[in-house]
Design a protein around this motif. Structure first.
Motif, PDB file in Angstrom:
ATOM      1  N   LYS A 140       5.550  15.538 -21.662  1.00 16.48           N
ATOM      2  CA  LYS A 140       4.585  15.605 -22.705  1.00 16.48           C
ATOM      3  C   LYS A 140       5.154  14.814 -23.664  1.00 16.48           C
ATOM      4  CE  LYS A 140       3.958  20.738 -21.529  1.00 16.48           C
ATOM      5  NZ  LYS A 140       4.290  22.015 -21.876  1.00 16.48           N
ATOM      6  N   ASP A 141       5.989  14.109 -23.654  1.00 19.40           N
ATOM      7  CA  ASP A 141       6.440  13.087 -24.680  1.00 19.40           C
ATOM      8  C   ASP A 141       5.621  11.719 -24.603  1.00 19.40           C
ATOM      9  OD1 ASP A 141       8.644  14.786 -25.576  1.00 19.40           O
ATOM     10  OD2 ASP A 141       9.836  14.010 -24.310  1.00 19.40           O
ATOM     11  N   GLU A 142       4.548  11.601 -25.799  1.00 28.72           N
ATOM     12  CA  GLU A 142       3.928  10.558 -25.596  1.00 28.72           C
ATOM     13  C   GLU A 142       4.457   9.369 -26.063  1.00 28.72           C
ATOM     14  OE1 GLU A 142       0.325   9.855 -28.414  1.00 28.72           O
ATOM     15  OE2 GLU A 142      -0.125  11.229 -26.956  1.00 28.72           O
ATOM     16  N   VAL A 143       4.427   8.250 -25.779  1.00 27.18           N
ATOM     17  CA  VAL A 143       5.242   7.020 -25.927  1.00 27.18           C
ATOM     18  C   VAL A 143       4.292   6.073 -26.636  1.00 27.18           C
ATOM     19  CG1 VAL A 143       6.947   7.347 -24.264  1.00 27.18           C
ATOM     20  CG2 VAL A 143       5.177   5.768 -23.642  1.00 27.18           C
ATOM     21  N   LEU A 144       3.038   6.120 -26.374  1.00 21.99           N
ATOM     22  CA  LEU A 144       2.023   5.104 -27.074  1.00 21.99           C
ATOM     23  C   LEU A 144       0.614   5.665 -26.818  1.00 21.99           C
ATOM     24  CD1 LEU A 144       1.396   2.008 -27.889  1.00 21.99           C
ATOM     25  CD2 LEU A 144       1.062   1.455 -25.416  1.00 21.99           C
ATOM     26  N   ARG A 145      -0.190   5.510 -27.927  1.00 21.36           N
ATOM     27  CA  ARG A 145      -1.697   5.987 -27.853  1.00 21.36           C
ATOM     28  C   ARG A 145      -2.507   4.864 -28.453  1.00 21.36           C
ATOM     29  NH1 ARG A 145      -4.942  10.854 -27.470  1.00 21.36           N
ATOM     30  NH2 ARG A 145      -2.918  11.977 -27.160  1.00 21.36           N
ATOM     31  N   LEU A 146      -3.459   4.444 -27.493  1.00 14.31           N
ATOM     32  CA  LEU A 146      -4.502   3.614 -28.017  1.00 14.31           C
ATOM     33  C   LEU A 146      -5.692   4.239 -28.236  1.00 14.31           C
ATOM     34  CD1 LEU A 146      -3.280   1.007 -25.554  1.00 14.31           C
ATOM     35  CD2 LEU A 146      -2.997   0.854 -27.969  1.00 14.31           C
ATOM     36  N   SER A 147      -6.644   3.845 -29.185  1.00 14.18           N
ATOM     37  CA  SER A 147      -7.969   4.675 -29.390  1.00 14.18           C
ATOM     38  C   SER A 147      -9.041   3.540 -29.393  1.00 14.18           C
ATOM     39  CB  SER A 147      -8.157   5.076 -30.554  1.00 14.18           C
ATOM     40  OG  SER A 147      -6.962   6.597 -30.781  1.00 14.18           O
ATOM     41  N   PHE A 148     -10.179   3.985 -28.799  1.00 16.33           N
ATOM     42  CA  PHE A 148     -11.271   2.885 -28.766  1.00 16.33           C
ATOM     43  C   PHE A 148     -12.596   3.644 -28.257  1.00 16.33           C
ATOM     44  CE2 PHE A 148      -9.426   3.282 -24.718  1.00 16.33           C
ATOM     45  CZ  PHE A 148     -10.226   3.396 -23.600  1.00 16.33           C
ATOM     46  N   ALA A 149     -13.605   3.011 -28.447  1.00 16.86           N
ATOM     47  CA  ALA A 149     -15.032   3.335 -28.178  1.00 16.86           C
ATOM     48  C   ALA A 149     -15.923   2.535 -27.158  1.00 16.86           C
ATOM     49  CB  ALA A 149     -15.975   3.412 -29.456  1.00 16.86           C
ATOM     50  N   ILE A 150     -16.579   3.019 -26.193  1.00 17.53           N
ATOM     51  CA  ILE A 150     -17.169   2.257 -25.217  1.00 17.53           C
ATOM     52  C   ILE A 150     -18.788   2.455 -25.650  1.00 17.53           C
ATOM     53  CG2 ILE A 150     -18.062   2.291 -22.919  1.00 17.53           C
ATOM     54  CD1 ILE A 150     -15.455   3.545 -22.165  1.00 17.53           C
ATOM     55  N   GLU A 151     -19.373   1.360 -25.721  1.00 13.83           N
ATOM     56  CA  GLU A 151     -20.843   1.202 -25.935  1.00 13.83           C
ATOM     57  C   GLU A 151     -21.512   0.381 -24.949  1.00 13.83           C
ATOM     58  OE1 GLU A 151     -21.770  -0.223 -30.074  1.00 13.83           O
ATOM     59  OE2 GLU A 151     -20.224   1.372 -30.965  1.00 13.83           O
ATOM     60  N   PHE A 152     -22.576   0.817 -24.459  1.00 14.59           N
ATOM     61  CA  PHE A 152     -23.568  -0.040 -23.435  1.00 14.59           C
ATOM     62  C   PHE A 152     -24.353  -0.988 -24.035  1.00 14.59           C
ATOM     63  CE2 PHE A 152     -21.596   3.753 -21.032  1.00 14.59           C
ATOM     64  CZ  PHE A 152     -21.074   3.065 -20.082  1.00 14.59           C
ATOM     65  N   LEU A 153     -24.290  -1.878 -23.303  1.00 13.44           N
ATOM     66  CA  LEU A 153     -25.603  -3.044 -23.705  1.00 13.44           C
ATOM     67  C   LEU A 153     -26.963  -2.661 -23.094  1.00 13.44           C
ATOM     68  CD1 LEU A 153     -23.296  -6.009 -22.582  1.00 13.44           C
ATOM     69  CD2 LEU A 153     -23.642  -5.177 -24.835  1.00 13.44           C
TER      70      LEU A 153
END
Length: 107
Positions: free
Chosen positions: A94-107
């Motif tokens: 349960k211990d989070e060591v890293l979190r990255l956030s992003f969005a996906i958009e289609f062409l």
């Protein structure tokens, strides 16, 4: 196939991808704590996991490349995050060591 680099910072990263193609995600894996293994998940805004990958501890402080296979249109127009947790015997901790956030958009 287009490559997307995810960076940590104030701006949200965006991936632009044709529908139904693999989407490679590239980022520097710099967890706040070192372990023998990690579990990386691709989660939508509600926390539902659509992809889970085990990452060996040998990737710590290196560039990590993950591939989202055949990014379907159901992945578009939402925010995603990739929390990484300590992995122990195939089970995520349960211990989070890293979190990255992003969005996906289609062409």
């Amino acid at each position: 196939m287009r490559k997307m680099a995810i960076t940590r910072g104030s701006e949200e990263s965006k991936a632009f991808c044709p529908p139904n193609e693999s989407l490679p995600l590239k980022f520097d894996f710099t967890p706040k704590t070192s372990f023998d293994a990690y579990v990386c998940q691709l989660q939508d805004e509600s926390g539902r996991s659509v992809l889970q990958v085990r990452v060996p501890g040998s990737f710590t402080n290196k560039e990590l490349n993950l591939v989202v296979p055949e990014a379907s249109s159901s992945l578009a127009n939402t925010r995603w995050s990739s929390p990484l947790t300590q992995g122990s015997k195939g089970q995520p901790a349960k211990d989070e060591v890293l979190r990255l956030s992003f969005a996906i958009e289609f062409l």
